[in-house]
Scaffold this motif. Structure first.
Motif, short mmCIF file in Angstrom:
data_model
loop_
_atom_site.label_atom_id
_atom_site.label_comp_id
_atom_site.label_asym_id
_atom_site.label_seq_id
_atom_site.Cartn_x
_atom_site.Cartn_y
_atom_site.Cartn_z
N MET A 64 0.85 -11.07 -35.74
CA MET A 64 -0.07 -10.05 -35.33
C MET A 64 -1.39 -10.27 -36.06
SD MET A 64 -0.25 -5.98 -36.15
CE MET A 64 1.26 -5.42 -35.49
N LYS A 65 -2.49 -10.02 -35.37
CA LYS A 65 -3.82 -10.11 -35.96
C LYS A 65 -4.45 -8.74 -35.95
CE LYS A 65 -4.79 -14.85 -34.81
NZ LYS A 65 -5.79 -15.71 -35.36
N MET A 66 -5.35 -8.52 -36.93
CA MET A 66 -6.11 -7.28 -36.94
C MET A 66 -7.40 -7.48 -37.70
SD MET A 66 -3.84 -4.77 -39.36
CE MET A 66 -4.85 -3.49 -40.03
N MET A 67 -8.36 -6.61 -37.45
CA MET A 67 -9.63 -6.67 -38.18
C MET A 67 -10.12 -5.26 -38.37
SD MET A 67 -12.40 -5.76 -36.04
CE MET A 67 -13.78 -6.60 -36.68
N GLY A 68 -10.88 -5.08 -39.44
CA GLY A 68 -11.45 -3.77 -39.69
C GLY A 68 -12.00 -3.66 -41.09
N LEU A 69 -12.61 -2.50 -41.35
CA LEU A 69 -13.16 -2.24 -42.67
C LEU A 69 -12.04 -1.81 -43.61
CD1 LEU A 69 -16.35 -0.19 -41.76
CD2 LEU A 69 -16.21 -2.57 -42.45
N ALA A 70 -12.09 -2.33 -44.82
CA ALA A 70 -11.11 -1.96 -45.84
C ALA A 70 -11.81 -1.87 -47.19
CB ALA A 70 -9.98 -2.98 -45.90
N ARG A 71 -11.34 -0.94 -48.01
CA ARG A 71 -11.84 -0.78 -49.38
C ARG A 71 -10.86 -1.48 -50.31
NH1 ARG A 71 -15.49 2.54 -51.25
NH2 ARG A 71 -15.43 3.81 -49.37
N LEU A 72 -11.39 -2.20 -51.29
CA LEU A 72 -10.51 -2.89 -52.25
C LEU A 72 -10.01 -1.90 -53.30
CD1 LEU A 72 -12.64 -5.67 -51.63
CD2 LEU A 72 -10.49 -6.38 -52.60
N TYR A 130 -10.75 -9.95 -41.50
CA TYR A 130 -10.05 -10.46 -40.33
C TYR A 130 -8.71 -10.98 -40.83
CZ TYR A 130 -14.55 -10.08 -38.08
OH TYR A 130 -15.73 -9.59 -37.56
N LEU A 131 -7.62 -10.34 -40.39
CA LEU A 131 -6.29 -10.63 -40.91
C LEU A 131 -5.41 -11.29 -39.85
CD1 LEU A 131 -5.63 -7.18 -42.62
CD2 LEU A 131 -6.64 -9.22 -43.66
N SER A 132 -4.51 -12.15 -40.30
CA SER A 132 -3.49 -12.71 -39.42
C SER A 132 -2.15 -12.62 -40.15
CB SER A 132 -3.81 -14.16 -39.05
OG SER A 132 -3.80 -14.98 -40.20
N VAL A 188 -13.87 -12.99 -44.13
CA VAL A 188 -14.41 -11.74 -44.66
C VAL A 188 -15.89 -11.67 -44.36
CG1 VAL A 188 -14.80 -10.38 -46.76
CG2 VAL A 188 -12.78 -11.86 -46.61
N GLU A 189 -16.35 -10.50 -43.90
CA GLU A 189 -17.78 -10.23 -43.80
C GLU A 189 -18.08 -9.24 -44.91
OE1 GLU A 189 -19.28 -9.09 -39.97
OE2 GLU A 189 -17.97 -10.53 -38.95
N LEU A 190 -18.88 -9.67 -45.87
CA LEU A 190 -19.17 -8.84 -47.03
C LEU A 190 -20.01 -7.63 -46.65
CD1 LEU A 190 -19.94 -11.61 -49.66
CD2 LEU A 190 -17.82 -10.33 -49.38
N GLY A 191 -19.63 -6.48 -47.20
CA GLY A 191 -20.39 -5.26 -47.02
C GLY A 191 -21.42 -5.13 -48.13
N PRO A 192 -22.22 -4.07 -48.12
CA PRO A 192 -23.24 -3.91 -49.15
C PRO A 192 -22.62 -3.66 -50.52
CG PRO A 192 -23.13 -1.95 -47.79
CD PRO A 192 -22.22 -2.97 -47.17
N ARG A 193 -23.29 -4.16 -51.55
CA ARG A 193 -22.83 -3.90 -52.92
C ARG A 193 -23.24 -2.48 -53.27
NH1 ARG A 193 -24.32 -8.73 -56.86
NH2 ARG A 193 -24.53 -6.91 -58.16
#
Length: 125
Positions: A1-9, A72-74, A98-103
């Motif tokens: 399964m694949k998925m993508m989205g915003l995630a907080r570390l 982007y996960l697989s 990974v698309e980096l978000g703002p610092r």
């Protein structure tokens, strides 16, 4: 399964190397979903993820606790384990990109990350 989205570390990336010399970053991703509850918060799904190779080495320093990025996960799957309180389950995945978000410490409009293609040592801004 694949998925993508915003995630907080949930913690800083843990960069390590396999005995064969391959770089791997272990990540703890928090993904909010569903409707807000009475407490005003949305439920959170935690995902144990791994980022491999040159991406792991290049991005580890930017993948810090509390930062938000697009992942982007697989190979998204559920793993079972035996814990102190009996059997447990966790979601796991491999990070493709990974698309980096703002610092958090940068003004709006400035990501604080090196600009792609910029000479070494120069930053976007």
């Amino acid at each position: 399964m694949k998925m993508m989205g915003l995630a907080r570390l949930g913690r800083d990336a843990e960069l390590r190397f396999t005995p064969a010399g391959d770089a791997v970053c272990n990540l703890s991703l928090a993904v909010a979903y569903g409707k807000k509850g009475n407490d005003g918060n949305r439920p959170t799904q935690w995902i144990d993820a791994s980022l491999w190779g040159s991406q792991a080495q290049a991005l580890a320093q930017f993948l810090t606790k509390g930062s938000v990025h697009c992942f982007y996960l697989s190979d998204v799957h559920i793993e079972s384990f035996q814990g102190q309180n009996g059997p447990g389950y966790k979601m796991a995945a491999r990070v493709d990109s990974v698309e980096l978000g703002p610092r958090v410490d940068q003004p709006i409009g400035n990501t604080g990350y090196p600009q792609q293609g910029a000479p070494q040592g120069q930053r976007q801004g």
